[in-house]
Design a protein around this motif. Structure first.
Motif, PDB file in Angstrom:
ATOM      1  N   PHE A  37       4.511 -95.826 -12.808  1.00 27.17           N
ATOM      2  CA  PHE A  37       5.391 -94.706 -13.164  1.00 27.17           C
ATOM      3  C   PHE A  37       6.278 -94.330 -11.983  1.00 27.17           C
ATOM      4  CE2 PHE A  37       6.047 -90.040 -13.776  1.00 27.17           C
ATOM      5  CZ  PHE A  37       6.761 -90.111 -14.968  1.00 27.17           C
ATOM      6  N   LYS A  38       7.580 -94.395 -12.187  1.00 35.76           N
ATOM      7  CA  LYS A  38       8.537 -94.015 -11.160  1.00 35.76           C
ATOM      8  C   LYS A  38       9.243 -92.738 -11.585  1.00 35.76           C
ATOM      9  CE  LYS A  38       7.330 -97.644  -8.981  1.00 35.76           C
ATOM     10  NZ  LYS A  38       6.356 -97.486  -7.882  1.00 35.76           N
ATOM     11  N   SER A  39       9.137 -91.721 -10.711  1.00 40.29           N
ATOM     12  CA  SER A  39       9.675 -90.414 -11.055  1.00 40.29           C
ATOM     13  C   SER A  39       9.976 -89.654  -9.773  1.00 40.29           C
ATOM     14  CB  SER A  39       8.662 -89.633 -11.898  1.00 40.29           C
ATOM     15  OG  SER A  39       9.057 -88.297 -12.083  1.00 40.29           O
ATOM     16  N   VAL A  57       7.874 -99.011 -14.735  1.00 36.53           N
ATOM     17  CA  VAL A  57       8.525-100.124 -14.040  1.00 36.53           C
ATOM     18  C   VAL A  57       7.498-101.216 -13.776  1.00 36.53           C
ATOM     19  CG1 VAL A  57       9.740-100.823 -11.953  1.00 36.53           C
ATOM     20  CG2 VAL A  57      10.209 -98.587 -12.979  1.00 36.53           C
ATOM     21  N   ASP A  58       7.874-102.452 -14.061  1.00 39.95           N
ATOM     22  CA  ASP A  58       7.004-103.593 -13.787  1.00 39.95           C
ATOM     23  C   ASP A  58       6.971-103.821 -12.278  1.00 39.95           C
ATOM     24  OD1 ASP A  58       5.714-106.022 -13.519  1.00 39.95           O
ATOM     25  OD2 ASP A  58       6.713-106.944 -15.243  1.00 39.95           O
ATOM     26  N   LYS A  64      12.766-102.002 -15.257  1.00 34.20           N
ATOM     27  CA  LYS A  64      12.423-100.804 -16.032  1.00 34.20           C
ATOM     28  C   LYS A  64      11.999-101.236 -17.438  1.00 34.20           C
ATOM     29  CE  LYS A  64      15.251 -97.275 -13.752  1.00 34.20           C
ATOM     30  NZ  LYS A  64      16.350 -96.284 -13.925  1.00 34.20           N
ATOM     31  N   ILE A  65      10.768-100.865 -17.792  1.00 33.89           N
ATOM     32  CA  ILE A  65      10.215-101.269 -19.090  1.00 33.89           C
ATOM     33  C   ILE A  65      10.474-100.222 -20.153  1.00 33.89           C
ATOM     34  CG2 ILE A  65       8.090-101.872 -20.337  1.00 33.89           C
ATOM     35  CD1 ILE A  65       9.003-103.990 -18.367  1.00 33.89           C
ATOM     36  N   ALA A  95       7.834-101.331 -27.782  1.00 37.21           N
ATOM     37  CA  ALA A  95       7.823-100.463 -26.604  1.00 37.21           C
ATOM     38  C   ALA A  95       6.407-100.117 -26.160  1.00 37.21           C
ATOM     39  CB  ALA A  95       8.610 -99.184 -26.899  1.00 37.21           C
ATOM     40  N   VAL A  96       5.595 -99.652 -27.097  1.00 31.68           N
ATOM     41  CA  VAL A  96       4.242 -99.217 -26.737  1.00 31.68           C
ATOM     42  C   VAL A  96       3.378-100.405 -26.336  1.00 31.68           C
ATOM     43  CG1 VAL A  96       3.292 -99.289 -29.079  1.00 31.68           C
ATOM     44  CG2 VAL A  96       2.365 -97.681 -27.442  1.00 31.68           C
TER      45      VAL A  96
END
Length: 460
Positions: A37-39, A57-58, A64-65, A95-96
């Motif tokens: 998680f990028k935030s 993000v992978d 970005k996934i 997506a999920v």
């Protein structure tokens, strides 16, 4: 029981929707989610019960996934009493699935077993077993009243009554134990009277719970209702009217319905599991004959039979044969097509069936359905359904344990009357206490726990 494993699963139904939710629970839930998680916020240090916007993000290539909202609930203030992270992605299978696969690829997160989140809530003392079983009843509720009953059980209404019962039995066991340890201070007649009195009080409370069992089971599972009659009397039209959808093909050709069609419908708060059967008659058509045999099987298994008769025609030989078969069964006679001149002798029908179970109906004009609802309510709920303050017992396992506990208490009273030594009477009282404990999980085998939670869906 705080496990060292971190689990994850999709918590929402598979398919297209506004959002999908992946639930992660365990000691590494926050740390493993933070790797992806990028935030702008640092979720590792974020407080409990906060929501954060960012991207998955992978870590292998920085791609970005997905754009998500991440919710943190730190234990013990979570459903499982462990650290829980919920990832809300865009709805949709792709997506999920991509986000879940990325989580599992980290190596320290594994896919959850069916019901494992709720199982952890139980094992960690967040809920008892009766409350845990109510969760699956909430998911499977077929009506508003069934949902209300399950919600009350999930909130612990049944558990509190069972715990009060067990508390009273503990007091009785303590009294017996004192008399066993200090027999010189025991007055046998007073002790025997005390055992009878407290055991009878417990039996009375169990009876009050069991009184709701049949209604609770109906609210939970629905009334298996077979719609029967000879061909072309309006059975499929009745099904369509109750479901309010064209589920069954309706034509003027007898024998159109060749198989048993099953649908759930709620009629005035009463869940019905409707079985529209093939018209029962003698036939040389091979396929129709198979359908008729399946109809007879459904007839045998039904809790309620809706016997549909074409009121605009005189009774047919097939009608008379069916009436013979239905004697002694829970039957409501539906005189259909009463918008046309009535040719059926209602007096004759009343002589064969209870007059209160005969309903005049016009499926075409949707007349008489309110009366049908009233008759069903009278047959199964004494005219009214009360899910307000009433604690319904709806689980088959609970019903069986209540019967067993009552029998153990009856055995204790009979042993007391027979003059059997008090230490042997104590065994029956303790057995009742343990059987009630099985309801809420205080005394239950690991295999039974696994069996109960295996019935849950994967993300629950």
């Amino acid at each position: 029981m705080m496990t060292q494993e971190t689990i994850a699963a999709i918590a929402t139904a598979v398919g297209e929707g506004g959002i999908a939710v992946i639930r992660v629970s365990g000691p590494d839930a926050v740390a493993e989610s933070a790797k992806l998680f990028k935030s702008a916020s640092n979720i590792v240090e974020a407080p409990s019960h906060t929501v954060h916007y960012g991207h998955i993000v992978d870590p292998a290539n920085g791609e970005k996934i997905e754009e998500i909202l991440l919710t943190i609930m730190r234990g013990p203030r979570s459903f499982t009493a462990e650290d829980v992270v919920e990832l809300s992605t865009h709805g949709g299978v792709v997506a999920v699935k991509r986000v879940l696969e990325l989580l599992l690829r980290q190596g320290t997160v594994r896919i959850a077993e069916p019901g494992e989140f709720t199982k952890r809530a139980f094992l960690n003392g967040r809920i008892d077993l009766a409350q845990a079983e109510a969760v699956i009843d909430l998911i499977r509720s077929k009506s508003d009243r069934a949902f209300s009953v399950a919600m009350k059980q999930a909130e612990g209404t049944l558990s509190r009554r069972v715990k009060a019962l067990r508390h009273n039995l503990v007091e009785l066991l303590a009294h017996i134990e004192v008399n066993i340890d200090y027999p010189e201070h025991d007055v046998a007649e007073m002790t025997n009277n005390y055992i009878r009195e407290r055991s009878q009080e417990a039996c009375d409370e169990i009876d009050r719970l069991l009184k709701t069992a049949s209604e609770g089971k109906i609210l939970r599972e629905g009334i298996m209702t077979a719609i029967v009659g000879r061909p072309n009397v309006g059975k499929s039209s009745l099904l369509n009217a109750l479901v309010q959808e064209n589920k069954a093909i309706v034509t003027d050709i007898p024998g159109t319905t060749r198989d048993v069609i099953e649908e759930y419908v709620t009629l005035g708060g009463i869940p019905l599991r409707l079985l529209d059967t093939a018209g029962i008659r003698e036939t040389t058509d091979v396929v129709e004959r198979i359908g008729v045999e399946r109809s007879r099987t459904a007839l045998e298994e039904a809790d309620l039979i809706l016997f549909v008769v074409n009121a605009s025609e005189s009774l047919h030989e097939d009608d008379y044969k069916l009436m013979e078969e239905l004697q002694g069964r829970p039957v409501i006679v539906l005189l259909n097509k009463t918008d046309l001149p009535v040719a059926v002798d209602e007096g004759e029908m009343a002589s064969r069936f209870a007059s209160g179970s005969i309903v005049r109906l016009s499926v075409l004009r949707e007349q008489g359905l309110d009366q049908l609802e009233k008759v069903i309510r009278g047959m199964f709920f004494g005219g009214e359904i009360d899910s307000g303050d009433l604690t319904y017992v709806s689980n088959v396992r609970h019903i069986a344990l209540l019967h067993q506990a009552k029998q153990s208490l009856v055995d204790a009273m009979e042993a007391t009357d027979a003059g059997i030594p008090i230490d042997l009477v104590q065994i029956d009282v303790r057995t009742a206490w343990e059987q009630l404990g099985e309801m809420i999980g205080d005394s239950v085998s690991e295999s039974l726990i696994d069996q109960i939670f295996s019935q849950f869906c994967l993300g629950k």
